[in-house]
Scaffold this motif. Structure first.
Motif, PDB file in Angstrom:
ATOM      1  N   LEU A   1     -96.400 -28.209  14.555  1.00  0.00           N
ATOM      2  CA  LEU A   1     -97.375 -29.195  15.014  1.00  0.00           C
ATOM      3  C   LEU A   1     -98.714 -28.560  15.387  1.00  0.00           C
ATOM      4  O   LEU A   1     -99.689 -29.275  15.618  1.00  0.00           O
ATOM      5  CB  LEU A   1     -96.821 -29.953  16.231  1.00  0.00           C
ATOM      6  N   GLY A   2     -98.736 -27.221  15.481  1.00  0.00           N
ATOM      7  CA  GLY A   2     -99.981 -26.545  15.826  1.00  0.00           C
ATOM      8  C   GLY A   2    -100.085 -26.134  17.269  1.00  0.00           C
ATOM      9  O   GLY A   2    -101.168 -25.768  17.743  1.00  0.00           O
ATOM     10  N   ILE A   3     -98.979 -26.188  18.006  1.00  0.00           N
ATOM     11  CA  ILE A   3     -98.983 -25.778  19.414  1.00  0.00           C
ATOM     12  C   ILE A   3     -98.996 -24.248  19.485  1.00  0.00           C
ATOM     13  O   ILE A   3     -98.282 -23.575  18.739  1.00  0.00           O
ATOM     14  CB  ILE A   3     -97.748 -26.350  20.152  1.00  0.00           C
ATOM     15  N   CYS A   4     -99.785 -23.702  20.405  1.00  0.00           N
ATOM     16  CA  CYS A   4     -99.945 -22.255  20.502  1.00  0.00           C
ATOM     17  C   CYS A   4     -98.706 -21.588  21.099  1.00  0.00           C
ATOM     18  O   CYS A   4     -97.886 -22.243  21.757  1.00  0.00           O
ATOM     19  CB  CYS A   4    -101.187 -21.899  21.329  1.00  0.00           C
TER      20      CYS A   4
ATOM     21  N   ALA B   1    -103.655 -36.037  18.450  1.00  0.00           N
ATOM     22  CA  ALA B   1    -104.267 -35.586  19.701  1.00  0.00           C
ATOM     23  C   ALA B   1    -104.965 -34.250  19.509  1.00  0.00           C
ATOM     24  O   ALA B   1    -106.078 -34.026  20.001  1.00  0.00           O
ATOM     25  CB  ALA B   1    -103.210 -35.488  20.791  1.00  0.00           C
ATOM     26  N   LEU B   2    -104.318 -33.354  18.781  1.00  0.00           N
ATOM     27  CA  LEU B   2    -104.907 -32.034  18.538  1.00  0.00           C
ATOM     28  C   LEU B   2    -106.150 -32.121  17.644  1.00  0.00           C
ATOM     29  O   LEU B   2    -107.004 -31.235  17.682  1.00  0.00           O
ATOM     30  CB  LEU B   2    -103.865 -31.100  17.908  1.00  0.00           C
ATOM     31  N   GLU B   3    -106.256 -33.192  16.868  1.00  0.00           N
ATOM     32  CA  GLU B   3    -107.458 -33.411  16.061  1.00  0.00           C
ATOM     33  C   GLU B   3    -108.582 -34.046  16.874  1.00  0.00           C
ATOM     34  O   GLU B   3    -109.684 -34.249  16.363  1.00  0.00           O
ATOM     35  CB  GLU B   3    -107.120 -34.324  14.869  1.00  0.00           C
ATOM     36  N   GLY B   4    -108.293 -34.372  18.144  1.00  0.00           N
ATOM     37  CA  GLY B   4    -109.331 -34.929  19.013  1.00  0.00           C
ATOM     38  C   GLY B   4    -109.453 -36.432  18.968  1.00  0.00           C
ATOM     39  O   GLY B   4    -110.487 -36.986  19.356  1.00  0.00           O
ATOM     40  N   LYS B   5    -108.407 -37.134  18.524  1.00  0.00           N
ATOM     41  CA  LYS B   5    -108.465 -38.594  18.445  1.00  0.00           C
ATOM     42  C   LYS B   5    -107.911 -39.244  19.712  1.00  0.00           C
ATOM     43  O   LYS B   5    -107.050 -38.695  20.379  1.00  0.00           O
ATOM     44  CB  LYS B   5    -107.674 -39.083  17.226  1.00  0.00           C
ATOM     45  N   ASP B   6    -108.425 -40.434  20.030  1.00  0.00           N
ATOM     46  CA  ASP B   6    -107.838 -41.243  21.092  1.00  0.00           C
ATOM     47  C   ASP B   6    -106.496 -41.795  20.610  1.00  0.00           C
ATOM     48  O   ASP B   6    -106.306 -42.029  19.409  1.00  0.00           O
ATOM     49  CB  ASP B   6    -108.756 -42.402  21.464  1.00  0.00           C
TER      50      ASP B   6
END
Length: 454
Positions: free
Chosen positions: A17-20, A46-51
């Motif tokens: 998912l792209g979590i560090c 969420a990680l793409e910056g969307k509401d």
């Protein structure tokens, strides 16, 4: 507005998912091996910056769905500068706020996260000292957050980057609506907003239009979903013998953990006294109790010191109580507005209202039983609920002859309980100091008084 309903089968891990790595390690420490459905659906956006608008059941992992992206964004921003008051999470209840903060602290334990909780029942000066340390995350109930924004010198949310409205359908009740409007007016408009709710009511849609920008809608459960592992039943009882039927159910399920939902705060204390007098390990929780006493009762229940929790709607939504075998709905709300609006909130089998929390026993795939006691005065209300959920529930088998064998001991227990409450009331009118403590000690949750607590 985008809508996401398809489950991404190919995504299996938080790393996918792209979590560090730092946060993946925190997830491992919490026993989170794989993302839940709401996390799979919500976190990439969420990680793409969307509401986000998330319609998700209690116990679905929604706290992680918003906490992990916020913490990852905080990590990325803190490489440039320290970011106090980075995110604010609003919750309708004190207990849920504390629980959310605990999850943030656990996930952020390895990255130096500072988290502050602002809820009623705690001295504001004590909370001001927490705010003076400039926490990264503030978790609050709306009224207390507004109190601090208005009265605490030097505190503002001008640096806020994320706002989360958890259990948004309840945040839009009359008791919160004015505070919420004022908060939205003073926080930055340039922010990310996550709205999580059991249901998409008209008020939630209105809030969505007011404070979200082109949000992605995530539906982790259908509007009227139920849980296959949850056995839902009703029991038609005469009003005068309702207490006997309650005791019968609890003794039939002896050794199980149970939550009993009542309509009023007074009923929680009285029923807990009655059950204690009959040898059952019951404890009440309601909105009239101070915050330390509510938490004390909840912790005793979680720890297994008491296995019956008598509660109002203070515990009907969102709290992470890991294992409940049975929910008994002692009362059905008489208010038609409550039935028509809140009873629609069925998520994972939960009718998330006072007295009909049908899904607490079947969270995360566990099985359980939920039984609603319906007397002759509540039958019409109950039939309206069956119409809402679209099915008729089976009746719980109970032999009246067996139930009425408990009548004499229940009558005696009620008499003793009435006397105890009356004695407590007399002490209070005379100005005695220990009126509440007498009853609370009897119920098994005596707390030391603290000058710091409000």
């Amino acid at each position: 507005m985008e809508t996401m309903t398809e489950e991404k089968e190919e995504v299996k891990s938080f790393k996918d998912l792209g979590i560090c790595d730092q946060l993946i390690e925190a997830c491992d420490n919490l026993g989170w091996r794989n993302p839940t459905k709401i996390q799979l659906e919500a976190m990439p956006h969420a990680l793409e910056g969307k509401d986000l608008i998330g319609l998700a059941q209690t116990g679905s992992g929604k706290t992680g769905a918003f906490a992990l992206p916020i913490l990852q964004a905080l990590l990325e921003s803190s490489q440039k500068s320290v970011q106090p008051f980075f995110a604010c999470v609003l919750s309708p209840t004190r207990e849920l706020a504390i629980q959310i903060a605990e999850q943030f602290e656990a996930l952020g334990s390895g990255i130096g996260l500072r988290c502050g909780v602002l809820v009623g029942g705690v001295d504001m000066v004590q909370q001001s000292l927490i705010l003076a340390k400039r926490p990264h995350i503030v978790v609050a109930t709306p009224g207390r957050l507004l109190d601090h924004l208005t009265n605490t010198k030097g505190f503002s949310l001008r640096t806020l980057k994320y706002l989360v409205l958890d259990e948004a359908d309840r945040l839009l009740n009359e008791e919160f609506e004015k505070s919420l409007d004022e908060i939205l007016n003073v926080i930055p408009r340039d922010r990310k907003t996550y709205l999580f709710s059991a249901t998409m009511t008209k008020k939630v849609k209105k809030l969505q239009r007011a404070c979200l920008r082109n949000p992605v809608k995530i539906e982790a459960a259908s509007k009227y979903s139920t849980v296959d592992t949850l056995k839902q039943q009703y029991l038609f009882v005469p009003s005068k013998h309702k207490d006997c039927y309650l005791v019968y159910l609890l003794t039939e399920m002896s050794g199980s953990t149970a939550m009993v939902f009542t309509r009023t705060c007074d009923a929680t204390s009285f029923l807990a006294l009655v059950l204690r007098n009959l040898g059952l390990r019951a404890i009440p929780i309601n909105g009239h109790m101070s915050q330390p006493k509510r938490l004390g009762a909840l912790n005793k229940f979680k720890a297994g010191e008491c296995n019956v929790l008598i509660c109002t709607d203070v515990a009907s939504r969102g709290l992470d109580i890991p294992s409940v075998d049975m929910v008994i709905n002692y009362d059905i709300p008489s208010n038609s507005k409550v039935r028509s609006t809140i009873f629609v909130g069925i998520h994972a089998g939960i009718l998330s209202v006072p007295c009909l929390d049908l899904g607490r026993t079947a969270r995360a795939g566990r099985s359980g039983v939920a039984i609603s006691l319906v007397n002759q005065y509540e039958l019409e209300w109950y039939l309206q609920i069956e119409n809402l959920i679209g099915k008729k529930l089976p009746e719980f088998p109970a032999q009246e002859e067996e139930v009425l064998l408990l009548l004499d001991p229940v009558i005696d227990a009620k008499r003793i309980s009435h006397a105890k409450l009356k004695e407590s009331g007399v002490k209070k009118r005379r100005g005695g100091d220990d009126d509440e403590d007498d009853v609370e000690k009897y119920l098994g949750f005596k707390h030391k008084k603290s000058k710091k607590m409000g």
